[in-house]
Design an enzyme around this catalytic site. Structure first.
Site, mmCIF file in Angstrom:
data_model
loop_
_atom_site.group_PDB
_atom_site.id
_atom_site.type_symbol
_atom_site.label_atom_id
_atom_site.label_comp_id
_atom_site.label_asym_id
_atom_site.label_seq_id
_atom_site.Cartn_x
_atom_site.Cartn_y
_atom_site.Cartn_z
ATOM 1 N N GLY A 11 0.818 -1.099 -0.003
ATOM 2 C CA GLY A 11 0.125 -0.011 -0.205
ATOM 3 C C GLY A 11 0.769 1.433 0.030
ATOM 4 N N ALA A 22 15.337 11.027 -0.855
ATOM 5 C CA ALA A 22 16.617 10.893 0.039
ATOM 6 C C ALA A 22 17.368 9.786 -0.233
ATOM 7 C CB ALA A 22 16.043 10.592 1.554
ATOM 8 N N ARG A 72 0.955 -5.127 -5.605
ATOM 9 C CA ARG A 72 1.135 -6.524 -4.636
ATOM 10 C C ARG A 72 1.614 -7.558 -5.539
ATOM 11 N NH1 ARG A 72 -0.465 -4.715 0.293
ATOM 12 N NH2 ARG A 72 -1.939 -3.114 0.220
ATOM 13 N N CYS A 73 2.510 -8.599 -5.244
ATOM 14 C CA CYS A 73 2.891 -9.771 -6.106
ATOM 15 C C CYS A 73 3.010 -10.985 -5.440
ATOM 16 C CB CYS A 73 4.358 -9.136 -6.636
ATOM 17 S SG CYS A 73 5.004 -10.111 -7.679
ATOM 18 N N ASP A 103 4.848 -4.465 6.327
ATOM 19 C CA ASP A 103 5.413 -5.876 6.650
ATOM 20 C C ASP A 103 5.385 -6.661 5.541
ATOM 21 O OD1 ASP A 103 2.657 -6.030 6.416
ATOM 22 O OD2 ASP A 103 2.608 -7.291 8.482
ATOM 23 N N GLY A 104 4.747 -6.732 4.743
ATOM 24 C CA GLY A 104 4.773 -7.511 3.560
ATOM 25 C C GLY A 104 5.954 -7.409 2.723
ATOM 26 N N ASP A 127 -0.444 2.625 8.503
ATOM 27 C CA ASP A 127 -0.914 1.849 9.792
ATOM 28 C C ASP A 127 -0.110 1.790 10.917
ATOM 29 O OD1 ASP A 127 -2.900 0.907 7.775
ATOM 30 O OD2 ASP A 127 -1.751 -1.032 7.433
ATOM 31 N N ASP A 129 2.231 0.110 11.840
ATOM 32 C CA ASP A 129 2.138 -1.358 12.663
ATOM 33 C C ASP A 129 3.447 -2.208 12.497
ATOM 34 O OD1 ASP A 129 1.881 -1.728 9.762
ATOM 35 O OD2 ASP A 129 0.352 -3.387 10.096
ATOM 36 N N GLY A 170 -6.097 1.058 9.019
ATOM 37 C CA GLY A 170 -5.055 0.532 10.021
ATOM 38 C C GLY A 170 -4.861 -1.100 9.993
ATOM 39 N N ARG A 171 -5.588 -1.749 9.156
ATOM 40 C CA ARG A 171 -5.662 -3.071 9.027
ATOM 41 C C ARG A 171 -5.810 -3.813 10.273
ATOM 42 N NH1 ARG A 171 -0.695 -6.292 6.057
ATOM 43 N NH2 ARG A 171 0.188 -5.749 8.086
ATOM 44 N N GLU A 187 -16.024 9.566 21.829
ATOM 45 C CA GLU A 187 -16.697 8.932 23.049
ATOM 46 C C GLU A 187 -16.182 7.650 23.340
ATOM 47 O OE1 GLU A 187 -18.424 12.589 22.622
ATOM 48 O OE2 GLU A 187 -18.398 11.014 21.123
ATOM 49 N N HIS A 215 -25.012 14.407 20.815
ATOM 50 C CA HIS A 215 -24.572 13.509 19.803
ATOM 51 C C HIS A 215 -23.265 12.725 20.201
ATOM 52 C CE1 HIS A 215 -21.809 17.351 20.063
ATOM 53 N NE2 HIS A 215 -20.979 16.592 19.359
ATOM 54 N N HIS A 249 -10.074 5.022 1.310
ATOM 55 C CA HIS A 249 -8.562 5.247 0.927
ATOM 56 C C HIS A 249 -8.176 6.693 0.676
ATOM 57 C CE1 HIS A 249 -8.763 0.929 -0.340
ATOM 58 N NE2 HIS A 249 -7.554 1.048 -0.231
#
Length: 319
Positions: A11, A22, A72-73, A103-104, A127, A129, A170-171, A187, A215, A249
């Site tokens: 992603g 950079a 993605r592969c 991570d992938g 994410d 993560d 965020g998966r 809330e 609300h 997205h």
């Protein structure tokens, strides 16, 4: 090392372009040629590789997405696909690779290193993560996009006196939900890392209504499940008019924030330094504003955790 490659995979996230810039300019500063690999690991297998010059990365630091594109592969998950990728790297005389992604992408980088090809990972995902770094490239921008959307939703929630459920990305990680929920005074915040009880959610909403609250905003991380399903359940159990917004997205796009541009620039340059120093199988990260490097395998083996103190605080402030 005289020639390195760079690719983005998985992603996209705001700030990837700043990281590419950079890598290219840091390498050229050290008289190292840089080759851009287009379409991630898929492009690596297919030889979609071109030399990048200083001008190739001009005027991209402020742009979202990735100039190298991404994909993605599934083929690269196989030994045959990995060998094809290495053959292409060798064909172009590339001696080291920088992989920017989540991570992938890091799984692929680890495989390349295991096959003897020096690879460094740069964490780029909204994410947040990836273990081994406090922040990933794109998280801050996505967070601010979410906050801006919730601010607007709160305006209409106030006007119509409704309960709003907002589903964020965020998966399997709840950082986007937690940080945006705390920043926007939600809330209730539902994240994958913490079990929730719908009866507690309903009780919190009813307590608010009893004291005159008109609300409410509930943030749901996508790893919990469908925000639409949760919204329907809340309306059924409370009788409160409830609306659901799935941000989707939109969270991945947009010009990167200053924080993401600086982080990406620092991490991209650090990745080149590691290759120059002869290191491989590492990921770069930032911890307490200090650049660090960890073994990719170690980072991948650790389960992502949210900040428990921050989660507790979000509950205390939303009484």
């Amino acid at each position: 090392m005289k020639r390195i490659g760079v690719l983005t995979s998985g992603g996209d996230s705001p700030g990837m372009n700043a990281a590419i810039r950079a890598v290219v300019r840091k390498a050229i500063y050290h008289d190292i040629e840089v080759y851009g690999i287009y379409q991630g690991y898929s492009g690596l297998i297919n030889g979609q590789i071109e030399k990048l010059e200083l001008g190739s990365v001009g005027d991209i630091i402020h742009r979202g997405g990735t100039m190298l594109h991404t994909a993605r592969c599934e083929e690269f998950k196989t030994l045959e696909g990995q060998k094809k990728g290495i053959e292409q790297l060798n064909k172009f005389g590339i001696e080291g690779l920088v992989v920017i992604g989540g991570d992938g992408s890091f799984q692929g980088a680890r495989k390349l290193t295991e096959h003897g090809f020096p690879t460094i990972g740069v964490p780029g995902t909204i994410d947040n993560d990836i273990s081994g770094t406090d922040y990933t490239i794109g998280f801050d921008t996505a967070l601010n996009t979410v906050i801006d959307a919730i601010d607007k939703i709160r305006d209409t929630a106030t006007s119509h006196e409704r309960t709003y459920v907002v589903e964020v990305m965020g998966r399997d990680a709840g950082d986007l939900a937690l940080w945006s929920g705390l920043a926007d005074g939600a809330e209730t915040i539902l994240v994958p890392e913490v079990e929730y009880n719908m009866d507690d959610v309903v009780s919190r909403l009813k307590r608010g209504a009893d004291r005159g609250k008109k609300h409410s905003i509930i943030i749901v991380a996508e790893g919990i499940g469908s925000g639409v399903d949760i919204g329907n359940e809340i309306e059924e159990k409370t009788g409160f008019e409830t609306r659901v917004t799935v941000l989707g997205h939109i969270q991945r796009g947009g010009s990167p924030t200053a924080a993401d541009r600086v982080l990406a620039s620092r991490l991209g340059a650090k990745a080149v330094e590691l290759l120059i120093d002869g290191q491989e199988g590492k990921m770069v990260g930032i911890e307490k504003n200090i650049l660090v490097a960890h073994d990719i395998a170690d980072a991948l083996s650790r389960e992502h955790q949210i900040d428990a103190e921050m989660y507790k605080l979000s509950q205390e402030l939303s009484i």
